[in-house]
Design a protein around this motif. Structure first.
Motif, PDB file in Angstrom:
ATOM      1  N   ARG A  54       0.829  -1.209   0.000  1.00 33.85           N
ATOM      2  CA  ARG A  54       0.000   0.000   0.000  1.00 33.85           C
ATOM      3  C   ARG A  54       0.861   1.256   0.000  1.00 33.85           C
ATOM      4  O   ARG A  54       0.561   2.235  -0.692  1.00 33.85           O
ATOM      5  N   LEU A  55       1.954   1.229   0.771  1.00 37.17           N
ATOM      6  CA  LEU A  55       2.879   2.361   0.769  1.00 37.17           C
ATOM      7  C   LEU A  55       3.465   2.567  -0.624  1.00 37.17           C
ATOM      8  O   LEU A  55       3.514   3.698  -1.133  1.00 37.17           O
ATOM      9  N   ALA A  56       3.909   1.480  -1.259  1.00 37.36           N
ATOM     10  CA  ALA A  56       4.488   1.591  -2.602  1.00 37.36           C
ATOM     11  C   ALA A  56       3.473   2.149  -3.594  1.00 37.36           C
ATOM     12  O   ALA A  56       3.814   2.972  -4.461  1.00 37.36           O
ATOM     13  N   ASP A  57       2.224   1.724  -3.484  1.00 38.49           N
ATOM     14  CA  ASP A  57       1.197   2.231  -4.390  1.00 38.49           C
ATOM     15  C   ASP A  57       0.971   3.728  -4.204  1.00 38.49           C
ATOM     16  O   ASP A  57       0.734   4.464  -5.174  1.00 38.49           O
ATOM     17  N   ASP A  58       1.060   4.204  -2.955  1.00 39.96           N
ATOM     18  CA  ASP A  58       0.882   5.638  -2.714  1.00 39.96           C
ATOM     19  C   ASP A  58       2.093   6.436  -3.192  1.00 39.96           C
ATOM     20  O   ASP A  58       1.955   7.561  -3.675  1.00 39.96           O
ATOM     21  N   ILE A  59       3.295   5.880  -3.053  1.00 38.68           N
ATOM     22  CA  ILE A  59       4.469   6.551  -3.613  1.00 38.68           C
ATOM     23  C   ILE A  59       4.352   6.615  -5.130  1.00 38.68           C
ATOM     24  O   ILE A  59       4.670   7.640  -5.758  1.00 38.68           O
ATOM     25  N   ALA A  60       3.871   5.524  -5.736  1.00 37.08           N
ATOM     26  CA  ALA A  60       3.659   5.521  -7.186  1.00 37.08           C
ATOM     27  C   ALA A  60       2.663   6.607  -7.587  1.00 37.08           C
ATOM     28  O   ALA A  60       2.847   7.293  -8.602  1.00 37.08           O
ATOM     29  N   ALA A  61       1.606   6.778  -6.784  1.00 39.60           N
ATOM     30  CA  ALA A  61       0.624   7.817  -7.078  1.00 39.60           C
ATOM     31  C   ALA A  61       1.247   9.207  -6.976  1.00 39.60           C
ATOM     32  O   ALA A  61       0.932  10.106  -7.760  1.00 39.60           O
ATOM     33  N   THR A  62       2.144   9.397  -5.991  1.00 42.60           N
ATOM     34  CA  THR A  62       2.847  10.682  -5.866  1.00 42.60           C
ATOM     35  C   THR A  62       3.665  10.962  -7.121  1.00 42.60           C
ATOM     36  O   THR A  62       3.679  12.087  -7.647  1.00 42.60           O
ATOM     37  N   LEU A  63       4.367   9.956  -7.612  1.00 41.71           N
ATOM     38  CA  LEU A  63       5.167  10.123  -8.815  1.00 41.71           C
ATOM     39  C   LEU A  63       4.291  10.469 -10.021  1.00 41.71           C
ATOM     40  O   LEU A  63       4.626  11.358 -10.811  1.00 41.71           O
ATOM     41  N   ARG A  64       3.152   9.768 -10.145  1.00 38.76           N
ATOM     42  CA  ARG A  64       2.260  10.027 -11.282  1.00 38.76           C
ATOM     43  C   ARG A  64       1.710  11.449 -11.243  1.00 38.76           C
ATOM     44  O   ARG A  64       1.513  12.102 -12.262  1.00 38.76           O
ATOM     45  N   ARG A  65       1.426  11.929 -10.042  1.00 39.63           N
ATOM     46  CA  ARG A  65       0.772  13.235  -9.900  1.00 39.63           C
ATOM     47  C   ARG A  65       1.765  14.354  -9.613  1.00 39.63           C
ATOM     48  O   ARG A  65       1.363  15.461  -9.240  1.00 39.63           O
ATOM     49  N   PHE A  66       3.043  14.084  -9.795  1.00 35.23           N
ATOM     50  CA  PHE A  66       4.063  15.054  -9.388  1.00 35.23           C
ATOM     51  C   PHE A  66       3.831  16.422 -10.005  1.00 35.23           C
ATOM     52  O   PHE A  66       3.878  17.450  -9.321  1.00 35.23           O
TER      53      PHE A  66
END
Length: 204
Positions: A182-194
């Motif tokens: 879940r943490l990795a998925d949220d970091i991925a979302a941060t990268l996508r929405r940077f």
């Protein structure tokens, strides 16, 4: 899952620790990893950027080879016969790197030469809590930042992830794998929405 009273949960922790300690002289050491089994979902097409996931900072209390169990009273007990396959910070970094690469189709260039032609995002993760309570929960409290190489702009976020678990060490480790995913998925979302700014919605 039915939640047990605090007194029973504390007794479960003590029972697990006592049983493992009693077997320490005759039971072989077992090793665990936070790297989840390979997923069946296809890896997305390669993204037009790379990431550099730096070493994960973990609390000193759990930065030991053994799994550290927490009782309801807050006592921490390392278990000599139950250990991580690598130092905890390394286990976390390896598992996060694999999940991010699979979710985003990116290459983690930590300790590698980064292609100058690709944008690079440097990711830092700091774990505030990493709690393991048998027959109750696995908890991961973490913050992360993403820095873009070309202009040094930064996005920071934090979240808490709690997974209810059953009895036994295997269930605890599986709970930590789920929280880490879940943490990795949220970091991925941060990268996508940077470029849009801000953090993704996070869950507790």
């Amino acid at each position: 899952m039915i939640r047990l009273p605090a007194s029973i949960r504390a007794a479960c922790v003590l029972a697990v620790v006592s049983a493992l300690a009693a077997c320490a002289n005759r039971a072989p050491t077992q090793f665990y990893t936070l790297l989840a089994p390979a997923e069946a979902t296809p890896v997305p097409a390669e993204s037009g950027y790379a990431i550099e996931l730096l070493p994960v900072v973990v609390p000193e209390q759990v930065d030991v080879p053994q799994l550290v169990l927490r009782s309801g009273s807050g006592a921490l007990q390392p278990v000599d016969t139950r250990r991580w396959a690598a130092p905890l910070g390394e286990e976390l970094r390896t598992a996060l790197s694999a999940r991010l690469s699979a979710r985003l189709g990116v290459r983690d260039v930590y300790r590698l030469a980064s292609p100058a032609s690709l944008p690079l995002y440097r990711v830092r993760v700091r774990v505030g809590r990493f709690d393991s309570v048998p027959a109750d929960y696995a908890l991961l409290d973490a913050g992360w930042s993403v820095e873009r190489r070309d202009d040094r702009s930064v996005r920071t976020c934090d979240a808490r992830y709690r997974e209810d678990v059953g009895a036994g060490i295997d269930a605890l480790v599986a709970g930590h794998q789920q929280a880490l995913a879940r943490l990795a998925d949220d970091i991925a979302a941060t990268l996508r929405r940077f470029d849009a700014g801000g953090c993704p919605d996070t869950r507790t």
